[in-house]
Each structure stands twice: as C-alpha cells, then as structure tokens.
Design a protein around this motif. Sequence first.
Motif, PDB file in Angstrom:
ATOM      1  N   ARG A  96      79.348  74.280  47.035  1.00  0.00           N
ATOM      2  CA  ARG A  96      78.959  73.294  48.049  1.00  0.00           C
ATOM      3  C   ARG A  96      77.591  73.677  48.598  1.00  0.00           C
ATOM      4  NH1 ARG A  96      83.564  72.685  51.468  1.00  0.00           N
ATOM      5  NH2 ARG A  96      84.065  70.846  50.281  1.00  0.00           N
ATOM      6  N   GLN A  97      76.813  72.676  48.932  1.00  0.00           N
ATOM      7  CA  GLN A  97      75.478  72.915  49.469  1.00  0.00           C
ATOM      8  C   GLN A  97      75.559  73.506  50.874  1.00  0.00           C
ATOM      9  OE1 GLN A  97      73.067  69.433  49.377  1.00  0.00           O
ATOM     10  NE2 GLN A  97      71.342  70.374  50.409  1.00  0.00           N
ATOM     11  N   SER A  98      74.650  74.455  51.146  1.00  0.00           N
ATOM     12  CA  SER A  98      74.558  75.029  52.486  1.00  0.00           C
ATOM     13  C   SER A  98      73.105  74.976  52.928  1.00  0.00           C
ATOM     14  CB  SER A  98      75.068  76.477  52.473  1.00  0.00           C
ATOM     15  OG  SER A  98      74.196  77.294  51.734  1.00  0.00           O
ATOM     16  N   GLN A  99      72.823  75.491  54.113  1.00  0.00           N
ATOM     17  CA  GLN A  99      71.444  75.471  54.608  1.00  0.00           C
ATOM     18  C   GLN A  99      70.522  76.340  53.753  1.00  0.00           C
ATOM     19  OE1 GLN A  99      71.725  76.600  58.735  1.00  0.00           O
ATOM     20  NE2 GLN A  99      71.457  74.463  59.379  1.00  0.00           N
TER      21      GLN A  99
END
Length: 103
Positions: free
Chosen positions: A48-51
């Motif tokens: 999942r994409q994170s900062q």
Amino acid sequence: MAAKLRKGDKVVVLAGRDKGRQGEILEVIPKDGRAVVAGINLVTRHQRQSQTQEGGRISKPAALDLSNLAFVDPKSGEPTRVGFRIGEDGKKVRYAKKSGEAI
C-alpha cells in the motif's frame, strides 16, 4: 558454533529455482538457519502507498535455507566449504577448504 556464512559473503545457490546463481548475503537469520541473498529468490509483494513509499507490486528477496548456499572460493570462484583454524596472531579465522585461503 561459529557462523560459517556471514553478511557480505559471496555465495552460490545449490538448490531451488535459482540454482547456480551467485549473490551477496544481505542478512543472516541464525535462529531460523536462513539467509537473504541480493537478487536471489525474488518474491512479489503488494504494498500500500505511504507518505514515504510508492505503492504497487514490489519485488524483494526472500530468505533461503543456509544448507542451500555455498561460499564462493576467492581464488577459483567455485563453491567451497568453510573451515576454522587458529591464525598466526592466535585468533580463530575462517578459511576456504578448497584453496586453503583465509577469508
């Protein structure tokens, strides 16, 4: 017992789908008897994409059993076993059994 394979060692894979390929050990997990080798036994993980990181399908190396790895002899470049002996300074050193060269 002292570890025969350590982080940074160049090894060759003896069994599995990556048989014959060489790489450098990134991490050793002595409790499980496994090691992670750079570019070997790659698996795809969905992340999942994170900062800080982009999301998507990411390939990363998975752990291999230490019994499926052999140290690469620094002289000949062939797989060899690792032994221990006492050096001139009285310290225990690893050496390649095929060539007798200290590691």
